[in-house]
Write an enzyme that holds these catalytic residues in place. Sequence first.
Site, PDB file in Angstrom:
ATOM      1  N   LYS A 188      20.827  14.314   2.190  1.00 60.28           N
ATOM      2  CA  LYS A 188      20.859  14.422   3.648  1.00 60.28           C
ATOM      3  C   LYS A 188      21.311  15.834   4.017  1.00 60.28           C
ATOM      4  CE  LYS A 188      23.066  12.479   7.738  1.00 60.28           C
ATOM      5  NZ  LYS A 188      23.866  11.366   8.272  1.00 60.28           N
ATOM      6  N   LYS A 216      16.443  13.048   4.034  1.00 57.15           N
ATOM      7  CA  LYS A 216      16.541  13.123   5.486  1.00 57.15           C
ATOM      8  C   LYS A 216      16.848  14.542   5.919  1.00 57.15           C
ATOM      9  CE  LYS A 216      19.432  11.337   9.121  1.00 57.15           C
ATOM     10  NZ  LYS A 216      20.715  10.810   9.412  1.00 57.15           N
ATOM     11  N   SER A 273      15.384  11.730  14.662  1.00 59.99           N
ATOM     12  CA  SER A 273      15.269  11.746  16.122  1.00 59.99           C
ATOM     13  C   SER A 273      14.573  12.996  16.659  1.00 59.99           C
ATOM     14  CB  SER A 273      16.669  11.617  16.733  1.00 59.99           C
ATOM     15  OG  SER A 273      17.532  12.613  16.228  1.00 59.99           O
TER      16      SER A 273
END
Length: 324
Positions: free
Chosen positions: A195, A248, A274
């Site tokens: 991440k 991610k 998002s």
Amino acid sequence: MVFPEYRPRRMRQNEIFRSMVREITLSADHLIYPLFVQHGKNIRDEVSSMPGVFRISVDQLANEAKECMSLGINNVILFGLPEKKDAVGSGAHARDGIIQRAIKELKNKAPEMNVTTDVCLCEYTDHGHCGIIIDKQVDNDSTLEVLAKTALSHAEAGADMVAPSDMMDGRVAEIRAALDENNFANIPIMSYAVKYASAFYGPFREAADGAPQFGDRRGYQMDPANIREAFREASLDVEEGADILMVKPAVAYLDIISKLRDEFDLPIAAYHVSGEYAMIKAAAANGWIDGDKVMMETLLAIRRAGADIILTYFAKDAARYLRK
Ligand code: PBG
């Protein structure tokens, strides 16, 4: 074989040939739909930077789940907005916390829905960091215990899978041990293994109210410049017992997904985050791109890079598109 003996266009001349030789497919089975749950009744608040995404109250969950299942989406991941925040994120593992209540509601009213929970503290701490603060630093080892307690509380409430997103070192092992000691050996861990400290999370922080109140997350999330480190992070999580490795964000990190796919044999998930969603929605709203087509091309690209599973706010839109 070269032109004119070989003509690549032969296999592109109609949709039947094209689908016969298509290499990558996308189906609703691959998609996990994120849901934001908050306190209150009858609430459906649209997130301004994420058109079509809502923060909903617990009573709205069953309908949402049923809509997803009617589209063939059988997986959701839950994010919670607690009523109160504190320095140590107690709301994350409270027995009657927002996520614990949300899981129970889903398991009561839509039991066939597979429920994954995001395990992190940033939505529950008043400082907005993903761990416990000691001497102005996010303290790794004291955070592990709270994360394990949080994951366990989700399993006790009925979660089917837990997904730690905090990026503390050693959390997968700690969570695995806590689950195993409490008769939850069957609950898988989908680790946010790789991440990055990304600006693409901007709209999520509005949706989940989890922006850090001081500093940023570069002290625990990965540097976007690094590839080799992604292998180290993923290897550690494999050794600690992860069942699924996540990368991610997705689109700006397709090279990472692809390399991990080649190197590891566990399922790979990618979080289409998002900001990636917001950019497509904004351009489509302006009439600059065809939103549906760009959505499908993007999700296909994430699959082509090597992701088995995609977490995306487009899950319902994509499933609807696939039905057409
Ligand atoms: C919690 C968490 C974040 C996201 C998923 N889990 C935010 C962050 O790390 O700042 C981002 C998801 C998205 O942008 O869609 N740590």
